[in-house]
Design a protein around this motif. Structure first.
Motif, PDB file in Angstrom:
ATOM      1  N   LEU A   1     -18.170  -3.686  72.888  1.00 13.94           N
ATOM      2  CA  LEU A   1     -17.188  -3.304  73.904  1.00 13.94           C
ATOM      3  C   LEU A   1     -17.626  -3.774  75.287  1.00 13.94           C
ATOM      4  N   ALA A   2     -18.906  -3.602  75.592  1.00 13.09           N
ATOM      5  CA  ALA A   2     -19.421  -4.047  76.891  1.00 13.09           C
ATOM      6  C   ALA A   2     -19.242  -5.545  77.059  1.00 13.09           C
ATOM      7  N   MET A   3     -19.506  -6.304  75.985  1.00 12.46           N
ATOM      8  CA  MET A   3     -19.361  -7.756  76.042  1.00 12.46           C
ATOM      9  C   MET A   3     -17.904  -8.161  76.257  1.00 12.46           C
ATOM     10  N   ALA A   4     -16.989  -7.429  75.604  1.00 15.42           N
ATOM     11  CA  ALA A   4     -15.564  -7.751  75.734  1.00 15.42           C
ATOM     12  C   ALA A   4     -15.008  -7.348  77.096  1.00 15.42           C
ATOM     13  N   LEU A   5     -15.623  -6.334  77.728  1.00 10.45           N
ATOM     14  CA  LEU A   5     -15.055  -5.771  78.952  1.00 10.45           C
ATOM     15  C   LEU A   5     -15.789  -6.192  80.218  1.00 10.45           C
ATOM     16  N   ILE A   6     -16.912  -6.927  80.085  1.00 10.76           N
ATOM     17  CA  ILE A   6     -17.726  -7.261  81.245  1.00 10.76           C
ATOM     18  C   ILE A   6     -16.942  -8.040  82.294  1.00 10.76           C
ATOM     19  N   CYS A   7     -15.946  -8.810  81.868  1.00  5.72           N
ATOM     20  CA  CYS A   7     -15.128  -9.574  82.820  1.00  5.72           C
ATOM     21  C   CYS A   7     -13.835  -8.855  83.169  1.00  5.72           C
ATOM     22  N   ARG A   8     -13.717  -7.588  82.763  1.00  3.06           N
ATOM     23  CA  ARG A   8     -12.541  -6.762  83.042  1.00  3.06           C
ATOM     24  C   ARG A   8     -11.244  -7.492  82.666  1.00  3.06           C
ATOM     25  N   PRO A   9     -11.026  -7.703  81.365  1.00  2.00           N
ATOM     26  CA  PRO A   9      -9.865  -8.483  80.906  1.00  2.00           C
ATOM     27  C   PRO A   9      -8.550  -7.740  81.096  1.00  2.00           C
ATOM     28  N   ALA A  10      -7.465  -8.510  81.099  1.00  2.00           N
ATOM     29  CA  ALA A  10      -6.132  -7.907  81.154  1.00  2.00           C
ATOM     30  C   ALA A  10      -5.691  -7.409  79.785  1.00  2.00           C
ATOM     31  N   LEU A  11      -6.247  -8.028  78.712  1.00  2.00           N
ATOM     32  CA  LEU A  11      -5.873  -7.676  77.340  1.00  2.00           C
ATOM     33  C   LEU A  11      -7.139  -7.554  76.502  1.00  2.00           C
ATOM     34  N   LEU A  12      -7.267  -6.445  75.768  1.00  2.00           N
ATOM     35  CA  LEU A  12      -8.363  -6.246  74.822  1.00  2.00           C
ATOM     36  C   LEU A  12      -7.783  -6.201  73.417  1.00  2.00           C
ATOM     37  N   ILE A  13      -8.307  -7.056  72.540  1.00  2.00           N
ATOM     38  CA  ILE A  13      -7.928  -7.035  71.125  1.00  2.00           C
ATOM     39  C   ILE A  13      -9.069  -6.368  70.368  1.00  2.00           C
ATOM     40  N   ALA A  14      -8.794  -5.232  69.756  1.00  2.00           N
ATOM     41  CA  ALA A  14      -9.807  -4.475  69.019  1.00  2.00           C
ATOM     42  C   ALA A  14      -9.480  -4.542  67.533  1.00  2.00           C
ATOM     43  N   ASP A  15     -10.252  -5.321  66.785  1.00  2.00           N
ATOM     44  CA  ASP A  15     -10.003  -5.550  65.361  1.00  2.00           C
ATOM     45  C   ASP A  15     -10.847  -4.586  64.532  1.00  2.00           C
ATOM     46  N   GLU A  16     -10.220  -3.533  64.037  1.00  2.00           N
ATOM     47  CA  GLU A  16     -10.896  -2.492  63.245  1.00  2.00           C
ATOM     48  C   GLU A  16     -12.185  -2.040  63.946  1.00  2.00           C
ATOM     49  N   PRO A  17     -12.098  -1.566  65.191  1.00  2.00           N
ATOM     50  CA  PRO A  17     -13.319  -1.301  65.953  1.00  2.00           C
ATOM     51  C   PRO A  17     -14.122  -0.100  65.477  1.00  2.00           C
ATOM     52  N   THR A  18     -13.539   0.760  64.623  1.00  2.00           N
ATOM     53  CA  THR A  18     -14.251   1.974  64.210  1.00  2.00           C
ATOM     54  C   THR A  18     -14.321   2.139  62.698  1.00  2.00           C
ATOM     55  N   THR A  19     -14.025   1.081  61.926  1.00  2.00           N
ATOM     56  CA  THR A  19     -13.910   1.215  60.470  1.00  2.00           C
ATOM     57  C   THR A  19     -15.179   1.758  59.824  1.00  2.00           C
ATOM     58  N   ALA A  20     -16.344   1.256  60.214  1.00  2.00           N
ATOM     59  CA  ALA A  20     -17.585   1.620  59.538  1.00  2.00           C
ATOM     60  C   ALA A  20     -18.350   2.735  60.254  1.00  2.00           C
ATOM     61  N   LEU A  21     -17.721   3.396  61.228  1.00  2.00           N
ATOM     62  CA  LEU A  21     -18.433   4.382  62.037  1.00  2.00           C
ATOM     63  C   LEU A  21     -18.190   5.802  61.528  1.00  2.00           C
ATOM     64  N   ASP A  22     -19.173   6.671  61.762  1.00  2.00           N
ATOM     65  CA  ASP A  22     -19.019   8.088  61.455  1.00  2.00           C
ATOM     66  C   ASP A  22     -17.945   8.692  62.355  1.00  2.00           C
ATOM     67  N   VAL A  23     -17.409   9.850  61.935  1.00  2.00           N
ATOM     68  CA  VAL A  23     -16.290  10.431  62.685  1.00  2.00           C
ATOM     69  C   VAL A  23     -16.671  10.785  64.119  1.00  2.00           C
ATOM     70  N   THR A  24     -17.903  11.282  64.317  1.00  2.00           N
ATOM     71  CA  THR A  24     -18.301  11.660  65.676  1.00  2.00           C
ATOM     72  C   THR A  24     -18.486  10.426  66.556  1.00  2.00           C
ATOM     73  N   ILE A  25     -19.091   9.367  65.997  1.00  2.00           N
ATOM     74  CA  ILE A  25     -19.271   8.117  66.747  1.00  2.00           C
ATOM     75  C   ILE A  25     -17.914   7.459  66.973  1.00  2.00           C
ATOM     76  N   GLN A  26     -17.048   7.527  65.954  1.00  2.00           N
ATOM     77  CA  GLN A  26     -15.692   6.976  66.084  1.00  2.00           C
ATOM     78  C   GLN A  26     -14.953   7.647  67.232  1.00  2.00           C
ATOM     79  N   ALA A  27     -15.040   8.974  67.313  1.00  2.00           N
ATOM     80  CA  ALA A  27     -14.370   9.699  68.396  1.00  2.00           C
ATOM     81  C   ALA A  27     -14.923   9.274  69.757  1.00  2.00           C
ATOM     82  N   GLN A  28     -16.235   9.037  69.826  1.00  2.00           N
ATOM     83  CA  GLN A  28     -16.844   8.572  71.074  1.00  2.00           C
ATOM     84  C   GLN A  28     -16.286   7.212  71.481  1.00  2.00           C
TER      85      GLN A  28
END
Length: 635
Positions: A179-206
């Motif tokens: 996320l930091a790498m995608a947002l470091i240039c403060r983009p106008a559009l963020l494409i998030a491709d299954e960003p939480t698929t393999a994460l635990d529920v608590t980490i996913q919520a974060q």
């Protein structure tokens, strides 16, 4: 060229994408149209193979060499340059204009952070590289900007984290780095491709809360690609439902969840496990599987009740597996190093499913591997109760261990890496039978045919290799291999975490049917609480190597006593607009898996002070035994 609406950052018009296969074009995206307004989140939903990721690759100019856009427009309107419109579909994917937009004004978070990050460069170097490519800074200033971004995405010590490598970080922190790498240039559009698929529920919520907070701060638009309808209900303003390269339905989140119209969307909603499901209620899979039992299993199936619910009705059903005081350490001699499993005890009743839940690193998979004897325990006992008497699994050696192994099998988390790419499906299913010397070649091949039918696959596919199957089909092959020796106990290690919701429903229903037909006993390891609620009669919750709560399913979900269990339940995203996550309470400031953040009642002041306290009805919680029942239920 049609102008997008004034508030649209991205508009896709009649997009068609083909891939060249054996010299012939194969169309995979068939006239898709969608829009992403500024400052809002649009979810693109569908199964694997629906074309979701291919669409995102086309937007980013990252299509494989054999993929090409045959028709349509991808219109990008950068809010920083009013009135300027770019058709991304017409740009050279390797040209300067595309490279300037990619990573600069359009950021992307990929599905698998481990394979997307370089293992030989530090996290800071990789994030800073994106900054220097698009917004060059003096070196010292660039590091400061990068550390500020690391702090923004939730790294506790950005200065130290800058110099860490990806393999030193947990899955949640790796996704934050992406996320930091995608947002470091403060983009106008963020494409998030299954960003939480393999994460635990608590980490996913974060991560979801982080995306919402950053969206408000930066004002970016988000195209969220996912198959998790719970995530969609909590994140999306608008939803686009795709199937086999076409849009089936599109509208606001309110319309999609409250007034679904298309049969495919209705089927997706019914395929999602829910805490409100009644006992005996089945998931409605899009393409269900009716198991056909192999002939060798028929005699055993006749000896047991038709439904496993009948099997567990007696007041005292027999205990098949008894685990006591199991302990495992890594990184040192026995008793030293990092404690992965600490004093774990539980029973699994014959014909029952025990769910073992917890975050990554809680030790749940290690427990399964120690029971299978694929990892050795430092101490404790693993007893399987046989008609002839108890069997000490840890004491088995040589021929005795080899003779015992068919009675316990395992279904692995990753259906790709758990199947050899150099073996045909026939060889994969026959392998356990060959190792155990079960039957002649002809008998083994006949059983392989029957096992394929049992898991709902065409026996004609036995000569194929794993790469020619989908993820759900590969997992069914793994199930066929696991039941090939007619085991009593199967350890399911995250068997559906990598699958789409519709395929997940298929596999879960299949496991339930096999359990009922064969009298199988399951230890079901998962971090998905909705899946465990559907599969398990009893549930054990693990944190930092210890079982902190165990009891019947209803007791755990309705009367959870431990603060860690309560935190897990609060973080589950449900596909219900009336029960959206409260990010203010479901994402605590401190990690709830850390005992230091628990109340004194559950933390204990000295080693050995805590014990499993009985709350009644087989519901136990790890707490100070000096506390009263009222103290524990009120804590």
């Amino acid at each position: 060229m049609e102008q997008p609406g004034a508030a649209d950052v991205l508009r896709i018009e009649n997009l068609r994408i083909s891939f060249t296969l054996h010299g012939q074009p194969n169309e995979v995206v068939k006239g898709v149209s969608l829009r992403v307004p500024a400052g809002r989140t649009v979810a693109l939903v569908g199964e694997s193979g629906s074309g979701k990721t291919v669409i995102s690759q086309a937007v980013m100019g990252l299509l494989p060499r054999n993929g090409f856009i045959t028709e349509g427009q991808i219109l990008f309107a950068d809010p920083a340059k009013p009135g300027k419109l770019v058709d991304l579909a017409s740009l050279d994917r390797d040209g300067r204009k595309m490279r300037r937009l990619r990573g600069g004004r359009i950021g992307m978070v990929f599905q698998e952070p481990m394979s997307s990050l370089s293992p030989v460069h530090t996290i800071g170097n990789q994030i800073e590289e994106a900054l220097q490519l698009h917004r060059p800074h003096p070196r010292r200033e660039a590091r400061a900007v990068t550390e500020r971004m690391l702090d923004l995405v939730g790294f506790r010590d950005p200065h130290r984290s800058y110099d860490q490598y990806s393999f030193e970080l947990s899955g949640g922190l790796r996704q934050r780095a992406m996320l930091a790498m995608a947002l470091i240039c403060r983009p106008a559009l963020l494409i998030a491709d299954e960003p939480t698929t393999a994460l635990d529920v608590t980490i996913q919520a974060q991560v979801l809360k982080l995306m919402k907070d950053l969206q408000q701060e930066i004002g970016m638009a988000i195209l969220l690609i996912t198959h998790d309808l719970g995530v969609v209900a909590n994140m999306a303003d608008e939803v686009v439902v795709a199937y086999r390269g076409q849009v089936m339905e599109a509208g606001t989140a309110e319309d999609i969840f409250r007034r679904p119209q298309h049969p495919y969307l209705k089927a997706l909603l019914k395929a999602s496990p829910d805490f409100d499901m009644k006992p005996g209620e089945r998931l409605v899979a899009l393409r269900d599987i009716a198991p056909v039992l192999p002939r060798e299993f028929a005699r055993r199936a006749d000896e047991i009740p038709a439904r496993v619910t009948e099997l567990i009705r007696p007041a005292a059903p027999p205990v098949l597996l008894s685990v006591r005081n199991l302990r495992k350490t890594y990184g040192g001699k026995k008793g030293a190093g990092v404690v992965a499993v600490d004093d774990v005890s539980f029973d699994v009743l014959r014909g029952q499913c025990l769910g073992l839940v917890g975050e990554s690193g809680s030790g749940k998979s290690t427990v399964g591997h120690m029971i299978m004897r694929s990892r050795s325990a430092d101490s404790g006992s693993i007893i399987v109760n046989d008609a002839a008497g108890p069997i000490d699994v840890r004491a088995l050696e040589g021929a005795a261990l080899r003779a015992f192994r068919p009675r316990m099998q395992m279904i692995f988390q990753d259906p790709v890496s758990s199947l050899s790419p150099r073996m045909t499906v026939l060889d994969i299913i026959r392998e356990p039978m060959i190792i155990q010397g079960a039957g002649t070649d002809a008998e083994q091949k006949r059983r392989a045919v029957e096992l394929m039918e049992c898991v709902g696959l065409d026996p004609r596919f036995l000569s194929r290799y794993p790469h020619s199957f989908s993820g759900g089909q590969r997992q069914r092959i793994g199930i066929a291999r696991a039941i090939a020796l007619n085991p009593e106990l199967i350890i399911c290690d995250e068997p559906v975490s990598a699958l789409d919701v519709s395929v997940q429903a298929q596999v879960l229903n299949l496991l339930k049917d096999l359990q009922a037909s064969l009298g199988l006993t399951y230890l079901f390891v998962s971090h998905n609480l909705a899946v465990v609620h559907y599969m398990a009669a009893r549930i054990a919750v693990m944190a930092r190597g210890r079982i902190v709560e165990i009891g019947p399913r209803d007791a755990i979900f309705e009367r959870a006593a431990h603060p860690y269990t309560q935190a897990l339940l609060k973080a589950v995203p449900l596909p219900d607009l009336d029960r959206r996550l409260d990010f203010a309470t479901c994402v605590p400031s401190a990690s709830m898996s850390d005992p230091a953040n628990w109340p004194e009642t559950f933390r204990g002041g000295a080693p050995g002070q805590l014990a499993m306290v009985d709350l009644g009805g087989g519901h136990l919680v790890l707490a100070d035994p000096a506390c009263t029942l009222r103290d524990l239920t009120a804590a």
